[in-house]
Design an enzyme around this catalytic site. Structure first.
Site, PDB file in Angstrom:
ATOM      1  N   ARG A 199     -23.651  12.750  13.863  1.00  8.62           N
ATOM      2  CA  ARG A 199     -24.715  12.825  12.859  1.00  8.62           C
ATOM      3  C   ARG A 199     -25.667  11.645  13.036  1.00  8.62           C
ATOM      4  O   ARG A 199     -25.840  10.827  12.127  1.00  8.62           O
ATOM      5  CB  ARG A 199     -24.117  12.828  11.444  1.00  8.62           C
ATOM      6  CG  ARG A 199     -22.965  13.792  11.231  1.00  8.62           C
ATOM      7  CD  ARG A 199     -23.325  15.231  11.414  1.00  8.62           C
ATOM      8  NE  ARG A 199     -24.099  15.796  10.344  1.00  8.62           N
ATOM      9  CZ  ARG A 199     -23.614  16.340   9.235  1.00  8.62           C
ATOM     10  NH1 ARG A 199     -22.321  16.349   9.026  1.00  8.62           N
ATOM     11  NH2 ARG A 199     -24.400  16.893   8.334  1.00  8.62           N
TER      12      ARG A 199
ATOM     13  N   GLN B 295     -30.394  14.885  15.139  1.00  7.96           N
ATOM     14  CA  GLN B 295     -30.715  15.668  13.930  1.00  7.96           C
ATOM     15  C   GLN B 295     -31.198  17.084  14.239  1.00  7.96           C
ATOM     16  O   GLN B 295     -30.832  18.028  13.561  1.00  7.96           O
ATOM     17  CB  GLN B 295     -31.789  14.955  13.112  1.00  7.96           C
ATOM     18  CG  GLN B 295     -31.207  14.200  11.933  1.00  7.96           C
ATOM     19  CD  GLN B 295     -32.260  13.438  11.164  1.00  7.96           C
ATOM     20  OE1 GLN B 295     -33.300  13.067  11.691  1.00  7.96           O
ATOM     21  NE2 GLN B 295     -31.996  13.198   9.907  1.00  7.96           N
TER      22      GLN B 295
ATOM     23  N   ASP C 140     -28.390  19.442  14.834  1.00  8.40           N
ATOM     24  CA  ASP C 140     -27.328  19.367  13.837  1.00  8.40           C
ATOM     25  C   ASP C 140     -27.245  20.644  12.995  1.00  8.40           C
ATOM     26  O   ASP C 140     -27.908  20.791  11.969  1.00  8.40           O
ATOM     27  CB  ASP C 140     -27.595  18.131  12.961  1.00  8.40           C
ATOM     28  CG  ASP C 140     -26.514  17.878  11.944  1.00  8.40           C
ATOM     29  OD1 ASP C 140     -25.639  18.738  11.771  1.00  8.40           O
ATOM     30  OD2 ASP C 140     -26.564  16.821  11.291  1.00  8.40           O
TER      31      ASP C 140
ATOM     32  N   SER D 236     -26.014  20.402   9.307  1.00  7.44           N
ATOM     33  CA  SER D 236     -27.066  20.053   8.352  1.00  7.44           C
ATOM     34  C   SER D 236     -27.995  21.226   8.081  1.00  7.44           C
ATOM     35  O   SER D 236     -28.332  21.500   6.931  1.00  7.44           O
ATOM     36  CB  SER D 236     -27.903  18.873   8.869  1.00  7.44           C
ATOM     37  OG  SER D 236     -27.174  17.689   8.752  1.00  7.44           O
TER      38      SER D 236
ATOM     39  N   TYR E 147     -19.621   9.679   6.937  1.00  7.27           N
ATOM     40  CA  TYR E 147     -18.860  10.595   6.088  1.00  7.27           C
ATOM     41  C   TYR E 147     -18.134   9.839   4.985  1.00  7.27           C
ATOM     42  O   TYR E 147     -17.854   8.640   5.115  1.00  7.27           O
ATOM     43  CB  TYR E 147     -17.836  11.373   6.926  1.00  7.27           C
ATOM     44  CG  TYR E 147     -18.466  12.415   7.816  1.00  7.27           C
ATOM     45  CD1 TYR E 147     -19.058  13.537   7.270  1.00  7.27           C
ATOM     46  CD2 TYR E 147     -18.477  12.270   9.197  1.00  7.27           C
ATOM     47  CE1 TYR E 147     -19.645  14.503   8.072  1.00  7.27           C
ATOM     48  CE2 TYR E 147     -19.055  13.240  10.013  1.00  7.27           C
ATOM     49  CZ  TYR E 147     -19.639  14.351   9.438  1.00  7.27           C
ATOM     50  OH  TYR E 147     -20.219  15.298  10.228  1.00  7.27           O
TER      51      TYR E 147
HETATM   52  P1  NAD Z   1     -19.952  16.504   3.897  1.00  4.30           P
HETATM   53  O1  NAD Z   1     -20.205  17.970   3.926  1.00  4.30           O
HETATM   54  O2  NAD Z   1     -18.899  15.909   4.758  1.00  4.30           O
HETATM   55  O3  NAD Z   1     -19.590  16.109   2.379  1.00  4.30           O
HETATM   56  C1  NAD Z   1     -20.430  16.480   1.317  1.00  4.30           C
HETATM   57  C2  NAD Z   1     -20.505  15.351   0.329  1.00  4.30           C
HETATM   58  O4  NAD Z   1     -19.291  15.270  -0.421  1.00  4.30           O
HETATM   59  C3  NAD Z   1     -20.714  13.983   0.952  1.00  4.30           C
HETATM   60  O5  NAD Z   1     -21.904  13.418   0.459  1.00  4.30           O
HETATM   61  C4  NAD Z   1     -19.471  13.203   0.510  1.00  4.30           C
HETATM   62  O6  NAD Z   1     -19.746  11.840   0.287  1.00  4.30           O
HETATM   63  C5  NAD Z   1     -19.109  13.921  -0.754  1.00  4.30           C
HETATM   64  N1  NAD Z   1     -17.750  13.711  -1.289  1.00  4.30           N
HETATM   65  C6  NAD Z   1     -16.565  13.603  -0.633  1.00  4.30           C
HETATM   66  N2  NAD Z   1     -15.548  13.443  -1.511  1.00  4.30           N
HETATM   67  C7  NAD Z   1     -16.111  13.475  -2.760  1.00  4.30           C
HETATM   68  C8  NAD Z   1     -15.589  13.371  -4.068  1.00  4.30           C
HETATM   69  N3  NAD Z   1     -14.280  13.195  -4.300  1.00  4.30           N
HETATM   70  N4  NAD Z   1     -16.466  13.444  -5.097  1.00  4.30           N
HETATM   71  C9  NAD Z   1     -17.807  13.606  -4.904  1.00  4.30           C
HETATM   72  N5  NAD Z   1     -18.349  13.709  -3.681  1.00  4.30           N
HETATM   73  C10 NAD Z   1     -17.509  13.634  -2.622  1.00  4.30           C
HETATM   74  O7  NAD Z   1     -21.266  15.684   4.093  1.00  4.30           O
HETATM   75  P2  NAD Z   1     -22.597  16.106   4.856  1.00  4.30           P
HETATM   76  O8  NAD Z   1     -23.499  16.722   3.878  1.00  4.30           O
HETATM   77  O9  NAD Z   1     -22.249  16.846   6.070  1.00  4.30           O
HETATM   78  O10 NAD Z   1     -23.173  14.684   5.236  1.00  4.30           O
HETATM   79  C11 NAD Z   1     -22.311  13.700   5.796  1.00  4.30           C
HETATM   80  C12 NAD Z   1     -23.040  12.433   6.069  1.00  4.30           C
HETATM   81  O11 NAD Z   1     -23.806  12.562   7.239  1.00  4.30           O
HETATM   82  C13 NAD Z   1     -24.007  12.012   4.991  1.00  4.30           C
HETATM   83  O12 NAD Z   1     -23.981  10.615   4.925  1.00  4.30           O
HETATM   84  C14 NAD Z   1     -25.328  12.435   5.517  1.00  4.30           C
HETATM   85  O13 NAD Z   1     -26.405  11.707   4.968  1.00  4.30           O
HETATM   86  C15 NAD Z   1     -25.106  12.098   6.965  1.00  4.30           C
HETATM   87  N6  NAD Z   1     -26.035  12.772   7.833  1.00  4.30           N
HETATM   88  C16 NAD Z   1     -26.822  11.993   8.639  1.00  4.30           C
HETATM   89  C17 NAD Z   1     -27.717  12.567   9.472  1.00  4.30           C
HETATM   90  C18 NAD Z   1     -28.590  11.721  10.342  1.00  4.30           C
HETATM   91  O14 NAD Z   1     -29.339  12.204  11.098  1.00  4.30           O
HETATM   92  N7  NAD Z   1     -28.525  10.443  10.271  1.00  4.30           N
HETATM   93  C19 NAD Z   1     -27.807  13.940   9.530  1.00  4.30           C
HETATM   94  C20 NAD Z   1     -26.983  14.710   8.729  1.00  4.30           C
HETATM   95  C21 NAD Z   1     -26.090  14.103   7.885  1.00  4.30           C
END
Ligand code: NAD
Length: 380
Positions: free
Chosen positions: A122, A127, A130, A133, A228
């Site tokens: 990620r 991006q 991805d 996402s 994550y």
């Molecule tokens: P995910 O699907 O793994 O999880 C969804 C959300 O659930 C996350 O925000 C996580 O913190 C949250 N979560 C986990 N346990 C929880 C709990 N007990 N209560 C409440 N919330 C809880 O996450 P995702 O949407 O795939 O994103 C993962 C990470 O990757 C994020 O930080 C996102 O910003 C990052 N990301 C970065 C890029 C990049 O280009 N830099 C691109 C995509 C995603």
């Protein structure tokens, strides 16, 4: 290089891995593109459109697999399909490698280079590749649409001569990609939105969308180097449940999107919390298919618990399959283009590449991904 795109066969799957516009781009790279007849029909694309874009159409699925240098797909292959592929074939799709030891072993034994779309790091540079996402973004939108359809109320405040309607209260747990899109969509519809996530860095993003971030002190939480969430301890989960109870009870809509990468999603809403909501309220559990964030949610079903509608629909982006196909197709193209060699007109597997080694699961008869290798060895 011969790129083949078979038709998806999973029941109810309408998304397609590659749209005609992407075929045009692939042929411009110098690839030979073959699609299985009717490959795009789920999302309304005809064979003629693919032919016009430069593809040829095959009516022989077995030959399509056997002759492909690269297979571009959405869902993981069956074991039989792995048996059809030639050694050295590159297979790109979702693979669910954490939960598919038998499939990973078959890919390894077949000498297939398997690339898992869910393992693309990620990073900012990746991006555009991805798919987690792109599909989660659409899922966030769809969850709000599901909630709005089932809720016997409207989302926005409405002041009319017939009286004033208060805005619906929406609580969103998990503010990753899907959760943030759900927040934005519910806000656009005029709801009053509150959200919570265990990663404190998210608070600012939630607030910048005009929602309220629920402050719960769970002690040390944070995130992994990959961005994550870290898994909470049982005590922390209990603290979270207790702190959310009152907000859940007064919400008209509860949307849960909490995930911990590579693990079963945490159960953060217990049945008594659902029962404590007002009759007519709606819960949408994005994790229902993989174990559920909400006790009582049923995968791919809508159930009523004490007057509260609980939606457990999976594969949410499939509801907007046309857009989902376009985005996934674009993710696939970006991945292929990034490792494409213009002179040899082929995809180059390079273990010094910044993105590829993270998402290649098997190559040259080996499991090359260390995390998956460890899981596989543990499951022997
Ligand atoms: P995910 O699907 O793994 O999880 C969804 C959300 O659930 C996350 O925000 C996580 O913190 C949250 N979560 C986990 N346990 C929880 C709990 N007990 N209560 C409440 N919330 C809880 O996450 P995702 O949407 O795939 O994103 C993962 C990470 O990757 C994020 O930080 C996102 O910003 C990052 N990301 C970065 C890029 C990049 O280009 N830099 C691109 C995509 C995603």
């Amino acid at each position: 290089m011969r790129l083949a795109i078979p038709k998806e066969t999973h029941p109810g799957e309408n998304r397609v891995p590659v749209i005609p516009d992407t075929v045009k781009k692939l042929t411009r790279l110098g690839a030979e593109v073959v699609i299985e007849s009717e490959m795009g029909s789920g999302s309304g694309f005809t064979d003629e459109e693919y032919v016009k874009a430069g593809a040829t159409v095959s009516h022989d699925r077995t030959a399509l697999f056997a002759e492909a240098d690269m297979l571009l797909r959405l869902r993981k292959p069956t074991l039989d399909e792995v048996g059809l592929m030639k050694t050295g074939c590159i297979h790109i799709s979702y693979l669910d490698p954490f939960n598919e030891p038998e499939l990973v072993r078959a890919l390894k034994a077949g000498g297939i280079t398997s690339i898992s779309m869910e393992m693309i790091p990620r990073t900012t540079r990746s991006q555009k590749m991805d798919a987690l996402s792109s599909q989660a973004n659409l899922a966030g939108y769809v969850m709000v649409m599901q909630a709005a359809t089932h809720l016997p109320r409207i989302f926005p405040m409405m002041m009319t001569p017939a009286g004033t309607l208060k805005p619906a209260k929406v609580f969103i747990i998990g503010a990753g990609v899907a959760g943030l899109q759900a927040i934005a969509t519910a806000k656009r519809l005029g709801a009053k939105v509150t959200a919570f996530d265990t990663r404190p860095v998210v608070a600012e993003q939630v607030q910048s969308l005009g929602a309220t971030f629920l402050d719960i002190d769970l002690g040390e939480t944070g995130e992994t180097a990959g961005g994550y969430a870290k898994e909470l301890t049982p005590e922390q989960i209990q603290m979270q449940r207790d702190a959310q109870k009152a907000v859940i009870a007064e919400s008209d809509v509860l949307i849960t999107t909490a995930q911990v990468f590579g693990r079963k999603p945490p159960v953060i809403v217990t049945r008594d919390m659902v029962e404590g909501m007002k009759p007519g309220s709606v819960v949408v559990d994005m994790a229902a298919e993989t174990g559920g964030n909400v006790e009582g949610s049923v995968p791919n079903e809508t159930v009523v618990i004490n007057g509260v509608t609980v939606v457990g629909k999976g594969n949410l982006s499939n509801e907007v399959c046309r857009d989902a196909s376009q985005m996934y197709s674009s993710n696939l193209f970006s991945l292929v283009e990034d490792s494409w060699n213009e002179e040899s007109k082929s995809f180059v597997i390079d273990f010094d590449h910044d993105i590829l080694p993270g998402c290649i699961i098997t190559h040259g008869g080996e499991v090359t991904n260390d995390t998956i290798k460890n899981i596989l060895e543990g499951s022997n």
